[in-house]
Design a protein around this motif. Structure first.
Motif, short mmCIF file in Angstrom:
data_model
loop_
_atom_site.label_atom_id
_atom_site.label_comp_id
_atom_site.label_asym_id
_atom_site.label_seq_id
_atom_site.Cartn_x
_atom_site.Cartn_y
_atom_site.Cartn_z
N GLY A 43 0.87 -1.10 0.09
CA GLY A 43 0.06 0.00 0.14
C GLY A 43 0.70 1.31 -0.03
O GLY A 43 0.25 2.34 -0.16
N LEU A 76 -9.76 29.02 7.50
CA LEU A 76 -9.83 27.70 8.40
C LEU A 76 -10.67 28.40 9.50
O LEU A 76 -11.91 27.91 10.16
N LEU A 106 -3.10 8.88 9.10
CA LEU A 106 -2.30 8.25 7.89
C LEU A 106 -2.18 9.45 6.91
O LEU A 106 -2.99 10.18 6.58
N SER A 159 0.51 9.19 4.41
CA SER A 159 1.31 8.65 3.37
C SER A 159 0.47 8.45 2.13
O SER A 159 1.06 8.35 1.01
N GLY A 160 -0.83 8.24 2.16
CA GLY A 160 -1.42 7.98 1.05
C GLY A 160 -2.17 6.54 0.92
O GLY A 160 -2.60 6.41 -0.20
N ALA A 161 -1.68 5.81 1.86
CA ALA A 161 -1.92 4.27 1.78
C ALA A 161 -3.34 4.11 2.40
O ALA A 161 -3.76 2.88 2.69
N ASN A 166 -6.44 3.98 1.44
CA ASN A 166 -7.57 3.05 0.95
C ASN A 166 -7.03 1.62 1.03
O ASN A 166 -7.99 0.77 1.05
N HIS A 167 -5.69 1.59 1.17
CA HIS A 167 -5.36 0.06 1.46
C HIS A 167 -5.41 -0.38 2.65
O HIS A 167 -5.91 -1.54 3.15
N VAL A 193 -3.98 13.25 5.75
CA VAL A 193 -3.91 13.87 4.64
C VAL A 193 -4.83 12.70 3.56
O VAL A 193 -4.49 11.66 3.22
N PRO A 253 -8.00 12.65 0.71
CA PRO A 253 -8.71 13.53 -0.22
C PRO A 253 -10.37 13.31 0.09
O PRO A 253 -10.81 11.84 0.41
N GLU A 254 -10.98 14.30 0.13
CA GLU A 254 -12.54 13.97 0.39
C GLU A 254 -13.27 13.01 -0.85
O GLU A 254 -14.14 12.32 -0.45
N GLU A 255 -12.64 12.74 -1.98
CA GLU A 255 -13.36 11.88 -2.81
C GLU A 255 -12.98 10.73 -2.11
O GLU A 255 -13.83 9.56 -2.92
N ASP A 256 -12.22 10.32 -1.27
CA ASP A 256 -11.89 8.86 -0.92
C ASP A 256 -12.82 8.45 0.28
O ASP A 256 -13.14 7.39 0.92
N THR A 290 -8.07 17.58 6.88
CA THR A 290 -7.12 18.74 7.27
C THR A 290 -7.76 19.91 7.91
O THR A 290 -8.60 20.39 7.20
N GLY A 291 -7.54 20.48 8.80
CA GLY A 291 -8.23 21.71 9.46
C GLY A 291 -9.21 21.28 10.21
O GLY A 291 -9.77 22.24 11.41
N ALA A 292 -9.64 19.96 10.48
CA ALA A 292 -10.43 19.63 11.64
C ALA A 292 -9.92 19.97 13.01
O ALA A 292 -8.74 19.63 13.18
#
Lengths: 548, 252, 132
Positions: free
Chosen positions: A123, A457, C64, C66-68, C70-71, C95, C97-100, C115-117
């Motif tokens: 991943g 923000l 997380l 790193s972008g992992a 979804n896995h 980090v 993306p909302e689309e995930d 981010t920002g919550a």
């Protein structure tokens, strides 16, 4: 009565009727910012002693006599994702857009010494940088790029000895002499323990690898920057500007001490040390920070380590704008944040600069966003006029006072760390991590309470749709890398590879410099994971000192 | 299922402990649900924060497992008096191989009980014994007088100190070494370690009793040095009768 | 004392070492009166799930960068259901993306914080979901 006091009293009367915006004004380091700075604030300053002239001790005003009148800083965009082929294309694009140096981002498995087919890499392959498993990937990564004419910066730390070994192996294969190679490896393990988290081995083994590289390069690769001692990640972890300077210099002191202990002379290694700082939001504080760091380092090298070569005194640094200041909301506003941060770095006298892209709070940047970030630097350089004179803010009452203040407070930290027995001890005790975390926590609270305004923000926010044009790394990378690895292992001379790997292990267990064996292993197509795995067995792994 | 001889799953055991912690069931009921106790030992590990107990513990767990014994750990951390919350943060270094049913680690907050042990620690230990764990380790922080509580439940007490910022002097003042069966000097590569070592050896000599001489072990846990020696010392102390040798006037 | 204590596991699966957010949050949850088990960085999905089981937590926060995600996130929720703890309130952050979001929510992540919550927002959400 002096005129200043008179004015101050008068003004204090006035603000009883119309108060200022806040009761106290404080910068990120918690330093109180006065209403007005006057020559009185610089009364302790001696021009020749404390500022001097650019290119001369103590380098407060810059490390070269002409600074950007000679040539601009190196515009160096950190890039890399997916496969070596994809990253190679991005590099060629950046070079075609006028970029002079490359900055390679590696994926996490590569940074941690795992091959792409390791279960722990699942991943993560190709996600935050390029995946490099063997010399084969390196060959593709630099395909069509002349190693003798480009300077290459590589963000690689715990596994730097292997990746750098592969880079050298590539140069050897192409018949380029090591003396012609220019570039930097980050190679800064202490800040990994403190802030960034990509460590592999325990401290002793890690420090030995670093001094091996220092010593090897001083003989074989004389123009290579052997380390980039990084405050960037310490700041990203939430430190203040003062802490960034203090902990970075404390790390640097530890590296020099360890090299000296290994029998190297200060002047043989110090000219190749380089630094890496963060450019954050508070404009003047940042400019003062860079100037203070330069002055402190010059004094440390000359007075503490008795370095004699002026190149050992000069703190050369790369800057990256602060990733943690980017926000997902109204992402185009990040362009303006980056512009201000970049300007602070330039006015602080940086040698090279990476400007973040507007979409990095959401994902890796698209090509279009990267181009805007690069153009930001070009506009500062070509249009703003700030490059026409050296250290334009030098002599500002405010900036000089801040420079002095930051130096003073950072020096107090350095003393404290010395009294604990040095940086390695301070890290093992969790002292450094705790100081940073306290600052990070305070920073977050100050945003949540509204004390610190962030546009989009906690002020001036608006409803918006989810951004659509984000870069996605193709998940097929992992499969592709795995397939390549299998083919590599089937196709190479495995007897030769095993012998080369065994020689690395032997070197690690003995006293000899490990680098020659690593370069040979790279040439035999031994993989990164094979080397690191073999050394993990010998040296063990570092265990995080959790500090909360 | 655990391979500890117990009859319940890890999930059920975890829930039983919560129930005991929250006083939802009695300890005897919890024990009878957990299974039947095997031959077990309780080891207390104590020492001030930052001394490296958790790193040590992580290696020790691995060593006990390598010698075929099941291990349960209770790590005790203080509850904040102000908020009632707690940070139980040292867990990472106590994670060995997952999927190993022979290791169970549970963090407990003191929940208003002053001192090193929570009011429920003893009860939770009973439940873990019933679940069939052989080596039960209680890790506590702090150097307070009440730390001596460890001795009431432990068959062997390990006191861990370091040459850093006067840990050893504070521990002497608090009487921690007096309850120790094994003393560990961690970070023994630090400056000043030799002096501390000498002090500790002298101190240990005064603790010898009924044929047990309290060993002082030089350790660099971060570099995995001294772990096996510690495990062997604990084993030989237990083999000689453990808590029943000498000093246990406090017990019971 | 005997009222139900909220026990939260703050976990860093994957290989990234960016623990600033996780640690700030862990501290904020403690200040809000919860018992927080922080796992440290570089946890495998199996380690995270095992910690949640043994510590008997009612909430799991995954961070997380790193972008992992979804896995790794779905692997963790799958392990939790497999081990009989489908009931744990699992939240994601970092980090992402909302689309995930949609995909992650389908995989058992109750909500993703972007981010920002703020920590206050997260504390309030946990309290609302787990009444004590």
């Amino acid at each position: 009565m002096d005129r200043y006091k008179e004015w101050d009293q008068k003004t204090n009367e006035k603000i009883k009727k119309s108060p200022e915006r806040k009761k106290t004004f404080r910068n990120h380091s918690g330093i109180d910012v006065k209403r007005l700075y006057t020559p009185q604030d610089n009364s302790g300053m001696d021009y020749e002693r404390d500022l001097g002239y650019p290119g001369e001790f103590p380098f407060t005003r810059g490390v070269q006599p002409t600074m950007y009148r000679g040539r601009y800083w190196t515009m160096r965009q950190y890039a890399g994702f997916g496969t070596a082929r994809e990253s190679n294309e991005r590099y060629r694009f950046l070079i075609s857009q006028g970029q002079k140096g490359l900055s390679v981002a590696f994926d996490l498995p590569t940074q941690l010494g795992y091959d792409s087919d390791d279960p722990l890499a699942e991943g993560e392959v190709g996600k935050v940088g390029v995946a490099v498993d063997s010399l084969q990937d390196m060959e593709v990564l630099f395909d069509g790029i002349d190693l003798a004419s480009i300077s290459t910066s590589m963000t690689i730390n715990a596994s730097a000895f292997v990746i750098f070994g592969m880079y050298l192996a590539l140069a050897r294969k192409r018949g380029i002499s090591f003396e012609k190679l220019n570039g930097t490896i980050q190679n800064d393990i202490l800040k990994e323990y403190i802030a960034r988290g990509t460590y592999i081995f325990p401290p002793r083994a890690s420090m030995r690898l670093i001094t091996d590289i220092f010593s090897y390069c001083s003989e074989q690769v004389p123009n290579w920057n052997t380390i980039s001692i990084s405050g960037y990640h310490i700041r990203e972890a939430g430190s203040t500007a003062v802490q960034e300077v203090a902990f970075t210099l404390a790390d640097a002191v530890a590296y020099v001490e360890s090299a000296v202990k290994a029998g190297l002379s200060v002047d043989s290694i110090a000219p190749r040390l380089s630094f890496f700082f963060n450019a954050h939001n508070d404009f003047f504080e940042e400019v003062a920070k860079f100037r203070a760091a330069r002055r402190m380092w010059a004094r440390i090298m000359k007075e503490r380590f008795k370095a004699e070569d002026p190149r050992s005194w000069a703190l050369r640094f790369h800057t990256q704008t602060a990733g943690s200041t980017l926000i997902a909301q109204q992402k185009d506003n990040n362009i303006i944040r980056v512009t201000l941060q970049a300007l602070a770095a330039v006015l602080g006298g940086t040698q090279s600069l990476h400007t973040n892209s507007r979409d990095e709070a959401l994902s890796l940047p698209t090509e279009h966003s990267v181009k805007i970030a690069l153009r930001t630097q070009q506009i500062i350089a070509d249009e703003s006029g700030v490059c026409d004179t050296v250290d334009p803010l030098g002599g500002s009452y405010y900036v000089e006072s801040l420079t002095e203040k930051i130096e003073h407070e950072a020096a107090a930290y350095l003393n404290k760390i010395d009294s604990m027995g040095g940086m390695l001890r301070a890290i093992e005790e969790g002292y450094v991590q705790r100081e940073i975390q306290d600052s990070a926590y305070d920073f977050q609270r100050s945003i949540e309470s509204g004390d610190r305004a962030i546009v989009g923000l906690n002020t001036h926010f608006e409803k918006e749709d989810a951004p659509a044009d984000l870069l996605k790394v193709d998940p097929a990378v992992e499969g592709y890398q795995k397939k390549n690895l299998t083919e590599l292992k089937n196709g190479r001379d495995n007897v030769k590879a095993a012998e080369a790997l065994e020689k690395v292990r032997q070197a690690a267990l003995g006293e000899a410099n490990i680098m020659p064996a690593v370069v040979d292993a790279a040439l035999a197509y031994v993989t990164l994971g094979e080397i690191c795995h073999s050394l993990r067995k010998e040296w063990g792994e570092y265990q995080e000192r959790v500090v909360l | 299922m655990t391979d500890t001889g117990g009859k319940i799953s890890t999930l059920e055991l975890a829930r039983l402990i919560t129930a005991v912690e929250n006083s939802e069931i009695t300890v005897s009921e919890a024990c009878s649900r957990a299974g039947k106790a095997e031959n077990s030992f309780v080891i207390g590990i104590t020492g001030p924060p930052g001394v490296g107990k958790s790193t040590l513990l992580n290696h020790l767990i691995r060593d006990f497992r390598a010698t075929n014994r099941t291990v349960a750990v209770i790590a005790v951390d203080p509850t904040s008096i102000l908020s009632g919350g707690a940070l139980l943060g040292d867990r990472i270094r106590m994670q060995t191989n997952t999927g190993d049913r022979g290791v169970f680690i549970r963090s407990m907050a003191t929940r208003g009980h002053l001192g090193g042990l929570t009011g429920k620690t003893t009860e939770v230990l009973e439940v873990l014994k019933s679940a069939g764990f052989e080596m039960l380790i209680v890790e506590t922080v702090g150097v307070g007088q009440t730390e001596v509580e460890v001795v009431r439940v432990a068959d062997a007490v390990v006191a861990v100190t370091s040459p850093a910022h006067g840990d050893e002097i504070q521990m002497m003042k608090a009487g921690i070494f007096e309850i120790a069966d094994v003393i560990v000097l961690n970070k023994s590569d630090y400056k000043g370690a030799e002096n501390v070592m000498r002090d500790l050896i002298r101190c240990a000599e005064g603790l010898n009793r009924n044929g047990w001489s309290v060993p002082v072990i030089r350790m660099i846990a971060a570099e995995q040095q001294g772990i096996t020696e510690l495990r062997e010392s604990i084993d030989s102390f237990l083999a000689q009768g453990g808590g029943s040798i000498g000093k246990r006037s406090l017990k019971g | 004392m005997d009222k139900k204590m909220i026990r939260v596991c703050v976990a860093k699966p994957g290989l990234d070492g960016h623990d600033r957010g996780a640690k700030v949050l862990a501290r904020a949850l403690k200040d809000a009166g919860m018992e927080v088990i922080y796992t440290g960085i570089r946890q495998t999905p199996e380690q995270v799930a095992e910690t949640c089981i043994q510590e008997d937590v009612n909430c799991l926060l995954l961070s997380l960068l790193s972008g992992a995600h979804n896995h790794l996130f779905p692997k963790i929720t799958a392990l939790l259901s497999e081990k009989g703890r489908k009931d744990i309130l699992v939240l994601g952050g970092g980090v992402i993306p909302e689309e995930d979001d949609e995909f992650l929510m389908k995989s058992g992540i109750k909500r993703v914080f972007h981010t920002g919550a703020t920590t206050d927002e997260i504390v309030a959400y946990i309290r609302e979901q787990i009444p004590s």
